[in-house]
Design a protein around this motif. Structure first.
Motif, PDB file in Angstrom:
ATOM      1  N   ARG A  13       0.828  -1.212   0.000  1.00  0.00           N
ATOM      2  CA  ARG A  13       0.000   0.000   0.000  1.00  0.00           C
ATOM      3  C   ARG A  13       0.865   1.266   0.000  1.00  0.00           C
ATOM      4  NH1 ARG A  13      -5.147   2.105   1.429  1.00  0.00           N
ATOM      5  NH2 ARG A  13      -4.976   4.002   2.667  1.00  0.00           N
ATOM      6  N   ALA A  14       1.888   1.284   0.836  1.00  0.00           N
ATOM      7  CA  ALA A  14       2.778   2.445   0.901  1.00  0.00           C
ATOM      8  C   ALA A  14       3.511   2.645  -0.425  1.00  0.00           C
ATOM      9  CB  ALA A  14       3.781   2.283   2.045  1.00  0.00           C
ATOM     10  N   LEU A  15       3.862   1.554  -1.100  1.00  0.00           N
ATOM     11  CA  LEU A  15       4.548   1.671  -2.378  1.00  0.00           C
ATOM     12  C   LEU A  15       3.635   2.252  -3.449  1.00  0.00           C
ATOM     13  CD1 LEU A  15       6.769  -1.526  -2.554  1.00  0.00           C
ATOM     14  CD2 LEU A  15       7.249   0.702  -1.533  1.00  0.00           C
ATOM     15  N   TRP A  16       2.353   1.837  -3.447  1.00  0.00           N
ATOM     16  CA  TRP A  16       1.423   2.437  -4.406  1.00  0.00           C
ATOM     17  C   TRP A  16       1.291   3.937  -4.145  1.00  0.00           C
ATOM     18  CZ3 TRP A  16      -0.296   2.538  -8.970  1.00  0.00           C
ATOM     19  CH2 TRP A  16      -1.296   3.455  -9.304  1.00  0.00           C
ATOM     20  N   GLN A  17       1.131   4.321  -2.901  1.00  0.00           N
ATOM     21  CA  GLN A  17       0.987   5.744  -2.580  1.00  0.00           C
ATOM     22  C   GLN A  17       2.222   6.527  -3.000  1.00  0.00           C
ATOM     23  OE1 GLN A  17       0.079   5.364   1.600  1.00  0.00           O
ATOM     24  NE2 GLN A  17      -2.130   5.343   1.226  1.00  0.00           N
ATOM     25  N   LEU A  18       3.412   5.985  -2.752  1.00  0.00           N
ATOM     26  CA  LEU A  18       4.643   6.634  -3.155  1.00  0.00           C
ATOM     27  C   LEU A  18       4.692   6.769  -4.679  1.00  0.00           C
ATOM     28  CD1 LEU A  18       8.159   5.888  -1.758  1.00  0.00           C
ATOM     29  CD2 LEU A  18       7.804   6.188  -4.187  1.00  0.00           C
ATOM     30  N   LYS A  19       4.397   5.703  -5.394  1.00  0.00           N
ATOM     31  CA  LYS A  19       4.406   5.724  -6.856  1.00  0.00           C
ATOM     32  C   LYS A  19       3.417   6.763  -7.378  1.00  0.00           C
ATOM     33  CE  LYS A  19       3.287   2.917 -10.902  1.00  0.00           C
ATOM     34  NZ  LYS A  19       2.986   1.572 -11.421  1.00  0.00           N
ATOM     35  N   GLN A  20       2.204   6.729  -6.883  1.00  0.00           N
ATOM     36  CA  GLN A  20       1.167   7.648  -7.354  1.00  0.00           C
ATOM     37  C   GLN A  20       1.567   9.108  -7.121  1.00  0.00           C
ATOM     38  OE1 GLN A  20      -2.413   8.351  -5.080  1.00  0.00           O
ATOM     39  NE2 GLN A  20      -3.649   7.895  -6.904  1.00  0.00           N
ATOM     40  N   GLN A  21       2.016   9.409  -5.922  1.00  0.00           N
ATOM     41  CA  GLN A  21       2.371  10.788  -5.602  1.00  0.00           C
ATOM     42  C   GLN A  21       3.606  11.263  -6.367  1.00  0.00           C
ATOM     43  OE1 GLN A  21       0.499  13.059  -3.971  1.00  0.00           O
ATOM     44  NE2 GLN A  21      -0.936  11.361  -4.206  1.00  0.00           N
ATOM     45  N   THR A  22       4.556  10.375  -6.584  1.00  0.00           N
ATOM     46  CA  THR A  22       5.741  10.751  -7.353  1.00  0.00           C
ATOM     47  C   THR A  22       5.357  11.058  -8.794  1.00  0.00           C
ATOM     48  OG1 THR A  22       7.173   9.460  -5.922  1.00  0.00           O
ATOM     49  CG2 THR A  22       8.042  10.017  -8.105  1.00  0.00           C
ATOM     50  N   ILE A  26       6.059  14.763  -9.584  1.00  0.00           N
ATOM     51  CA  ILE A  26       7.353  14.896 -10.252  1.00  0.00           C
ATOM     52  C   ILE A  26       7.222  14.682 -11.764  1.00  0.00           C
ATOM     53  CG2 ILE A  26       9.735  14.053 -10.380  1.00  0.00           C
ATOM     54  CD1 ILE A  26       8.987  15.566  -7.743  1.00  0.00           C
ATOM     55  N   ASN A  27       6.613  13.573 -12.175  1.00  0.00           N
ATOM     56  CA  ASN A  27       6.486  13.297 -13.605  1.00  0.00           C
ATOM     57  C   ASN A  27       5.538  14.266 -14.306  1.00  0.00           C
ATOM     58  OD1 ASN A  27       7.024  10.405 -12.226  1.00  0.00           O
ATOM     59  ND2 ASN A  27       8.041  10.549 -14.206  1.00  0.00           N
ATOM     60  N   SER A  28       4.739  14.974 -13.543  1.00  0.00           N
ATOM     61  CA  SER A  28       3.836  15.967 -14.124  1.00  0.00           C
ATOM     62  C   SER A  28       4.615  17.114 -14.774  1.00  0.00           C
ATOM     63  CB  SER A  28       2.869  16.503 -13.064  1.00  0.00           C
ATOM     64  OG  SER A  28       3.588  17.118 -12.011  1.00  0.00           O
ATOM     65  N   ARG A  29       5.884  17.207 -14.533  1.00  0.00           N
ATOM     66  CA  ARG A  29       6.721  18.209 -15.209  1.00  0.00           C
ATOM     67  C   ARG A  29       6.853  17.895 -16.693  1.00  0.00           C
ATOM     68  NH1 ARG A  29      11.535  17.566 -10.811  1.00  0.00           N
ATOM     69  NH2 ARG A  29      10.401  18.426  -9.044  1.00  0.00           N
ATOM     70  N   ASP A  30       6.760  16.618 -17.050  1.00  0.00           N
ATOM     71  CA  ASP A  30       7.005  16.184 -18.421  1.00  0.00           C
ATOM     72  C   ASP A  30       5.794  15.568 -19.113  1.00  0.00           C
ATOM     73  OD1 ASP A  30       9.877  16.783 -18.441  1.00  0.00           O
ATOM     74  OD2 ASP A  30       9.996  15.201 -16.925  1.00  0.00           O
ATOM     75  N   TYR A  31       4.726  15.360 -18.371  1.00  0.00           N
ATOM     76  CA  TYR A  31       3.525  14.737 -18.927  1.00  0.00           C
ATOM     77  C   TYR A  31       2.317  15.591 -18.563  1.00  0.00           C
ATOM     78  CZ  TYR A  31       6.527  10.667 -19.576  1.00  0.00           C
ATOM     79  OH  TYR A  31       7.539   9.819 -19.956  1.00  0.00           O
ATOM     80  N   SER A  32       1.288  15.514 -19.399  1.00  0.00           N
ATOM     81  CA  SER A  32       0.076  16.297 -19.158  1.00  0.00           C
ATOM     82  C   SER A  32      -0.706  15.741 -17.970  1.00  0.00           C
ATOM     83  CB  SER A  32      -0.821  16.275 -20.405  1.00  0.00           C
ATOM     84  OG  SER A  32      -1.409  14.990 -20.560  1.00  0.00           O
ATOM     85  N   LEU A  33      -1.628  16.534 -17.479  1.00  0.00           N
ATOM     86  CA  LEU A  33      -2.472  16.100 -16.361  1.00  0.00           C
ATOM     87  C   LEU A  33      -3.248  14.837 -16.709  1.00  0.00           C
ATOM     88  CD1 LEU A  33      -3.653  16.555 -13.532  1.00  0.00           C
ATOM     89  CD2 LEU A  33      -5.346  18.074 -14.573  1.00  0.00           C
ATOM     90  N   THR A  34      -3.782  14.758 -17.917  1.00  0.00           N
ATOM     91  CA  THR A  34      -4.539  13.561 -18.289  1.00  0.00           C
ATOM     92  C   THR A  34      -3.627  12.340 -18.399  1.00  0.00           C
ATOM     93  OG1 THR A  34      -4.423  14.183 -20.634  1.00  0.00           O
ATOM     94  CG2 THR A  34      -6.429  14.802 -19.429  1.00  0.00           C
ATOM     95  N   GLN A  35      -2.406  12.531 -18.884  1.00  0.00           N
ATOM     96  CA  GLN A  35      -1.460  11.410 -18.942  1.00  0.00           C
ATOM     97  C   GLN A  35      -1.089  10.934 -17.543  1.00  0.00           C
ATOM     98  OE1 GLN A  35       1.461  13.519 -21.328  1.00  0.00           O
ATOM     99  NE2 GLN A  35       1.170  12.073 -23.025  1.00  0.00           N
ATOM    100  N   VAL A  36      -0.826  11.883 -16.651  1.00  0.00           N
ATOM    101  CA  VAL A  36      -0.453  11.554 -15.276  1.00  0.00           C
ATOM    102  C   VAL A  36      -1.596  10.842 -14.564  1.00  0.00           C
ATOM    103  CG1 VAL A  36       0.078  12.606 -13.040  1.00  0.00           C
ATOM    104  CG2 VAL A  36       1.328  13.312 -15.066  1.00  0.00           C
TER     105      VAL A  36
END
Length: 154
Positions: A13-22, A26-36
């Motif tokens: 569960r903690a790993l999913w939350q970490l992945k989702q929030q990252t 962070i990845n939202s710098r390079d991908y659109s909101l809909t992609q994220v």
């Protein structure tokens, strides 16, 4: 100080939350909101994620008792997941995880590491000697995302 330990079933569960929030922060710098949102949706099936992460058996990075990153290495050299907590970027978490992967690859006589790497993570992988094999477009929940197959020969 960053410590690396083995994955425990209760970490999922903690790993999913970490992945989702990252991805969202962070990845939202390079991908659109809909992609994220497609890549890291609000809802996932916990049983499917549990089974996936159990199968990956990732390394867990900790600062104190807090999980700040995770990464895996599959028997064929594939790195399926590699995430550093959004609040712990550029402090050595990724370096510690990559060092663990390199050590594990050496111990298992793996000759080639490879991964499907995001736009965001590409410079990090390049820093560790990975080279782009190809750029590709992948579809995730109806959205097309650019990533790169990158490899490092050992």
């Amino acid at each position: 100080m960053i410590k690396i330990r083995k994955y425990q079933h209760c970490d999922a569960r903690a790993l999913w939350q970490l992945k989702q929030q990252t991805i969202r922060r962070i990845n939202s710098r390079d991908y659109s909101l809909t992609q994220v949102r497609a890549w890291a949706p609000d809802e996932i099936d916990p049983a499917i994620w549990q089974k996936r992460v159990d199968g990956m058996n990732p390394f867990i990075a900790l600062i104190g008792d807090k999980i700040v990153g995770f990464a895996d290495l599959q028997a064929d050299g594939y790195i399926d997941h590699f995430f550093c907590h959004a609040d712990h970027q550029s402090v050595g978490v990724g370096r510690a995880l990559m060092q663990q992967i390199l050590t594990q690859a050496d111990n298992q006589n793996i000759a080639r590491l490879y991964s499907a790497v995001s736009l965001t993570a590409k410079p990090f992988y390049q820093h560790f000697g990975f080279q782009v094999v190809k750029q590709q477009q992948v579809e995730t929940r109806g959205e097309t995302l650019t990533n790169f197959i990158m490899e490092r020969r050992l």
